[in-house]
Write a protein that holds these residues in place. Structure first.
Motif, mmCIF file in Angstrom:
data_model
loop_
_atom_site.group_PDB
_atom_site.id
_atom_site.type_symbol
_atom_site.label_atom_id
_atom_site.label_comp_id
_atom_site.label_asym_id
_atom_site.label_seq_id
_atom_site.Cartn_x
_atom_site.Cartn_y
_atom_site.Cartn_z
ATOM 1 N N PHE A 72 -37.055 -51.253 36.223
ATOM 2 C CA PHE A 72 -38.035 -50.198 36.044
ATOM 3 C C PHE A 72 -39.270 -50.603 35.945
ATOM 4 C CE2 PHE A 72 -33.917 -48.414 33.880
ATOM 5 C CZ PHE A 72 -33.742 -47.399 34.873
ATOM 6 N N GLY A 73 -39.488 -51.955 35.384
ATOM 7 C CA GLY A 73 -40.824 -52.527 35.338
ATOM 8 C C GLY A 73 -41.453 -52.987 36.225
ATOM 9 N N LEU A 74 -40.741 -54.007 37.177
ATOM 10 C CA LEU A 74 -41.238 -54.785 38.146
ATOM 11 C C LEU A 74 -41.706 -53.871 39.366
ATOM 12 C CD1 LEU A 74 -38.826 -57.822 38.546
ATOM 13 C CD2 LEU A 74 -40.869 -57.664 37.350
ATOM 14 N N PRO A 75 -41.112 -52.849 39.610
ATOM 15 C CA PRO A 75 -41.787 -51.933 40.920
ATOM 16 C C PRO A 75 -43.143 -51.701 40.585
ATOM 17 C CG PRO A 75 -39.552 -50.879 40.245
ATOM 18 C CD PRO A 75 -39.920 -52.219 39.373
ATOM 19 N N PHE A 76 -43.774 -51.507 39.394
ATOM 20 C CA PHE A 76 -45.181 -51.397 39.039
ATOM 21 C C PHE A 76 -45.812 -52.696 39.610
ATOM 22 C CE2 PHE A 76 -43.263 -48.697 35.820
ATOM 23 C CZ PHE A 76 -43.909 -47.566 36.181
ATOM 24 N N ALA A 77 -45.275 -53.874 39.753
ATOM 25 C CA ALA A 77 -45.966 -55.125 40.225
ATOM 26 C C ALA A 77 -45.370 -55.099 41.815
ATOM 27 C CB ALA A 77 -45.273 -56.113 39.324
ATOM 28 N N GLY A 78 -44.884 -54.171 42.490
ATOM 29 C CA GLY A 78 -44.470 -54.234 43.782
ATOM 30 C C GLY A 78 -43.244 -54.993 44.202
ATOM 31 N N ILE A 79 -42.545 -55.289 43.102
ATOM 32 C CA ILE A 79 -41.033 -55.894 43.257
ATOM 33 C C ILE A 79 -40.119 -54.960 43.039
ATOM 34 C CG2 ILE A 79 -39.682 -57.700 42.802
ATOM 35 C CD1 ILE A 79 -42.231 -59.208 41.543
ATOM 36 N N THR A 80 -39.322 -54.642 44.098
ATOM 37 C CA THR A 80 -38.383 -53.484 43.545
ATOM 38 C C THR A 80 -36.971 -54.218 44.220
ATOM 39 O OG1 THR A 80 -39.834 -51.967 44.424
ATOM 40 C CG2 THR A 80 -37.396 -51.302 44.418
ATOM 41 N N PHE A 81 -35.945 -53.740 43.217
ATOM 42 C CA PHE A 81 -34.425 -54.265 43.508
ATOM 43 C C PHE A 81 -33.609 -53.014 43.518
ATOM 44 C CE2 PHE A 81 -36.302 -57.997 41.356
ATOM 45 C CZ PHE A 81 -35.467 -58.996 41.916
ATOM 46 N N GLU A 82 -32.553 -53.116 44.359
ATOM 47 C CA GLU A 82 -31.607 -52.002 44.235
ATOM 48 C C GLU A 82 -30.968 -52.094 43.096
ATOM 49 O OE1 GLU A 82 -30.968 -49.589 46.509
ATOM 50 O OE2 GLU A 82 -32.752 -50.322 47.599
ATOM 51 N N ARG A 83 -30.032 -51.177 42.636
ATOM 52 C CA ARG A 83 -29.355 -51.273 41.387
ATOM 53 C C ARG A 83 -28.580 -52.550 40.974
ATOM 54 N NH1 ARG A 83 -30.174 -46.177 39.219
ATOM 55 N NH2 ARG A 83 -30.907 -44.414 40.667
#
Length: 211
Positions: A72-83
């Motif tokens: 939930f947090g890393l997407p704010f830094a532009g890093i996105t993971f699938e579940r």
């Protein structure tokens, strides 16, 4: 019995996710933890200090919080993971830190005289470490590694926070759907069965290294 038969397929689907995550983490983190331990013990101090900070953060914060930060947090830094990859990544960096400390203790338990003997006998540092030091380290750390492996089975239930359909989540959904405690009892029985099998396997491995 009808309820058990009805919820068994969903529980088995959840168990499949749980076991998949478990085996991936075990296969990756044990050798990775050993590598990190070796680097911490033998690398220059500044590298060892960085590893100590990493281990302190991983061991000092809840795994559940780490899962939330990664997914939930890393997407704010532009890093996105699938579940599922988010779960794998988080478990790897967490458990590798624990294993690193276990293996570091095992390495430091080997008397310095054995390292000196390897050098004097001309066996070679790498060959001597692989043939002489590592078997002793594994014998020392195996009980602690086994405890972490058992803990991993139960910790996989934390991935419910990511919305993954693991075993406990499947049981919770079934319990809410049928307003019954039976799904929770079934989940508990499955966890006990899995940990029992793993414990037996660890006991076999421990006996084989008892020399």
């Amino acid at each position: 019995m009808d309820l058990i038969a009805e919820i068994t397929p969903s529980l088995l689907d959840g168990l499949q996710t749980t076991l998949l995550l478990f085996f991936i983490i075990v296969i990756v983190t044990i050798p990775l933890g050993f590598l990190i331990a070796c680097v911490r013990v033998y690398a220059p101090k500044w590298i060892s200090w960085i590893i100590q900070v990493y281990i302190y953060v991983m061991r000092g914060t809840p795994l559940l919080l780490q899962l939330m930060v990664v997914f939930f947090g890393l997407p704010f830094a532009g890093i996105t993971f699938e579940r599922f990859p988010a779960a794998v990544f988080t478990f790897v960096i967490n458990y590798a830190a624990y294993y690193a400390e276990i293996f570091r203790g095992g390495i430091l338990s080997v008397p310095n005289g054995q390292f000196e003997a390897i050098k004097v006998l001309g066996i070679g540092r790498i060959r001597g470490f692989r043939k002489i030091i590592i078997p002793q380290v594994m014998r020392v750390v195996l009980p602690s590694v086994g405890n972490e492996v058992i803990s991993l089975v139960k910790d996989t239930s934390l991935i419910y926070i990511l919305g993954l359909g693991e075993l406990l989540r499947a049981g919770q959904i079934a319990a809410n759907s049928y307003a019954s405690l039976i799904p929770y009892v079934a989940v508990g029985a499955i966890y006990l069965l899995v940990t029992g099998i793993i414990t037996l396997l660890l006991n076999v491995v421990e006996k084989k290294t008892d020399y």
